[in-house]
Design an enzyme around this catalytic site. Structure first.
Site, PDB file in Angstrom:
ATOM      1  CG  ASN A   1      -1.862   1.117   1.307  1.00  0.00           C
ATOM      2  OD1 ASN A   1      -1.796   2.033   0.471  1.00  0.00           O
ATOM      3  ND2 ASN A   1      -2.742   1.098   2.293  1.00  0.00           N
TER       4      ASN A   1
ATOM      5  NE  ARG B   1      -6.150   1.620  -0.381  1.00  0.00           N
ATOM      6  CZ  ARG B   1      -6.228   2.728   0.328  1.00  0.00           C
ATOM      7  NH1 ARG B   1      -5.186   3.163   0.992  1.00  0.00           N
ATOM      8  NH2 ARG B   1      -7.344   3.416   0.385  1.00  0.00           N
TER       9      ARG B   1
ATOM     10  CG  HIS C   1     -12.966   3.380   2.661  1.00  0.00           C
ATOM     11  ND1 HIS C   1     -13.729   4.334   3.311  1.00  0.00           N
ATOM     12  CD2 HIS C   1     -11.680   3.672   2.963  1.00  0.00           C
ATOM     13  CE1 HIS C   1     -12.939   5.163   3.971  1.00  0.00           C
ATOM     14  NE2 HIS C   1     -11.683   4.791   3.778  1.00  0.00           N
TER      15      HIS C   1
ATOM     16  NE  ARG D   1     -10.523  12.865   2.855  1.00  0.00           N
ATOM     17  CZ  ARG D   1     -10.276  11.559   2.951  1.00  0.00           C
ATOM     18  NH1 ARG D   1     -11.211  10.719   3.326  1.00  0.00           N
ATOM     19  NH2 ARG D   1      -9.092  11.093   2.631  1.00  0.00           N
TER      20      ARG D   1
ATOM     21  CD  GLU E   1      -9.039  -1.120   3.952  1.00  0.00           C
ATOM     22  OE1 GLU E   1      -8.688  -0.788   5.106  1.00  0.00           O
ATOM     23  OE2 GLU E   1      -9.262  -0.313   3.048  1.00  0.00           O
TER      24      GLU E   1
END
Ligand code: ADP
Length: 403
Positions: free
Chosen positions: A10, A94, A183, A244, A387
């Site tokens: 990643n 990823r 996601h 955010r 993940e």
């Protein structure tokens, strides 16, 4: 014996996280990260996951991604898990943005690299870093299949009615403006694990997945396929997140430009890095926010209430999108650990068949578990996300198919 190890990478702009997994044994062999790449204080942390393995950590400049992956390779080799091992089957990467093009994990070749590059305008922060990681990994083991697993793929099944913004169609198409969602590997993994927890096939169940980490997104999954998700063209849309804003009237941006005299870049930073929980109360860690609330801090309480209000709106919206809901699954750092968030998100939704059992909700840690009372119409569950495992499984399945 055919090779059964998969390295998952990643790659961010200044960090690389990695895990080495053995897919036949279904276990992790090592995990680690290189942080602050390019700075003098880069950190390399490596954990061998064999019994008795100890985490090794060192700081000192790691100049670039090439040096970072070489540091990783050195750490793995020190544990007898070197990248030159014939047991390594593939490297799974990823990749944040796969646009509409990549609906599935894909073996990387020049055409795939070009397409990921073409998507940089819609993912300016993530795709360049992902590409650097891929290109560097290719130089380490040019003979090995490298697979891209996209954050967006799971959401490519969204119908046009959910994926399109109600703006001029020609303008939208010209600039590839639509809702992609992110996601995706987490939503895919958690929705499937939720079905397993219920003892049913994914095709039979409708699940609302709430991935609440520092970034946060919700998805509506019907029979294993995503039909709506809360992030959009970028990860800015939807839920209130750590830093955010999530949803707001887009006219706020014109107002800040015209009246506030702010530039597009300043507003971008404001909404992505200085909003959400951190903008509302100065903290983005839910543990700290809860601690402040317990001390009577009004600002932290308001931030929490705004976070929960938005979450509840999405649960209601996705209930309506799905028509019938079998389970609501909480996952990621906040979803897996913050019992008060789960309790508050579901409070008052008894009319929809949703409820949380106080004792079950208070249990910490562990694998997938139900937190709704026995006999509840809708199961409420905590389902830890993974993940890396999902990327490894998808990578291994694809490479196995091609061998
Ligand atoms: P990301 O991968 O998006 O960076 P994570 O899924 O790791 O994020 O979630 C990180 C967040 O999880 C932290 O910012 C914190 O708010 C929350 N978190 C982690 N542990 C706990 C806990 N024990 N209680 C409440 N919140 C927690």
């Amino acid at each position: 014996m055919s090779p059964s190890r998969v390295l998952v990478l990643n790659s961010g702009s200044s960090s690389v996280k990695y895990q080495l997994l053995d897919m036949d044994a279904g276990r992790r062999l090592a995990a680690g990260l290189v942080e602050r790449i390019g700075e003098r204080t880069s950190l390399v942390r490596h954990t061998p996951l064999a019994p008795g393995g100890r985490t090794r950590e060192r700081t000192g400049q790691v100049a670039d991604h090439d040096a970072a992956l070489k540091a990783m390779a050195g750490e793995l080799a020190a544990d007898g898990l070197g990248l030159d091992s014939p047991e390594l089957a593939a490297i799974g990467h990823r990749v944040v943005h796969g646009g509409m093009h990549f609906t599935e994990p894909t073996v990387i070749d020049d055409r795939v690299l070009a397409e990921i590059e073409r998507l940089i305008p819609v993912a300016p922060l993530h795709n360049p870093a992902n590409l650097t990681g891929i290109r560097t990994a290719m130089t380490l083991r040019p003979d090995l299949p490298q697979v891209a697993v996209f954050d967006t793929s799971f959401h490519t099944t969204m119908p046009e009615s959910a994926a399109r913004y109600a703006i001029d169609v020609r303008t939208a198409d010209e600039h590839r403006i639509r809702r992609y969602g992110f996601h995706g590997t987490s939503h895919a993994y958690v929705s499937r694990e939720t079905a397993t927890l219920l003892g049913r096939a994914p095709e039979e169940v409708n699940v609302i997945v709430l991935h609440l980490g520092n970034g946060a997104s919700a998805s509506a999954v019907r029979g294993g396929r995503c039909v709506d998700t809360s992030m959009g063209l970028t990860p800015l849309e939807g839920l209130v997140m750590g830093t955010r804003s999530g949803d707001m009237d887009p006219a706020v941006i014109f107002h800040l430009m015209r009246v506030g005299g702010m530039s597009a870049d300043e507003i971008d930073t404001l909404l992505n890095k200085k909003s959400g929980l951190v903008g509302l109360c100065g903290d983005n860690d839910m543990r700290e926010i809860r601690r402040r609330i317990d001390e009577g801090d009004e600002q932290a309480k308001l931030a929490f209430d705004i976070y929960i209000h938005r979450l509840k709106k999405y649960i209601g919206a996705y209930y309506a999108v799905l028509g019938r809901v079998d389970a609501v699954a909480f996952t990621a750092g906040v979803g897996e650990n913050a019992a008060p968030v789960r309790e508050a998100a579901v409070a008052g939704l008894e009319g929809l068949g949703l409820a949380v059992d106080g004792e079950r909700n208070a249990v910490r840690g562990g694998g997938p578990r139900l937190i709704s009372p026995d006999g509840a119409r809708v199961a409420v569950a905590v389902v830890p996300t993974d993940e890396e495992m999902e990327i490894a499984q998808q990578t291994y399945a694809l490479v196995g198919k091609n061998n």
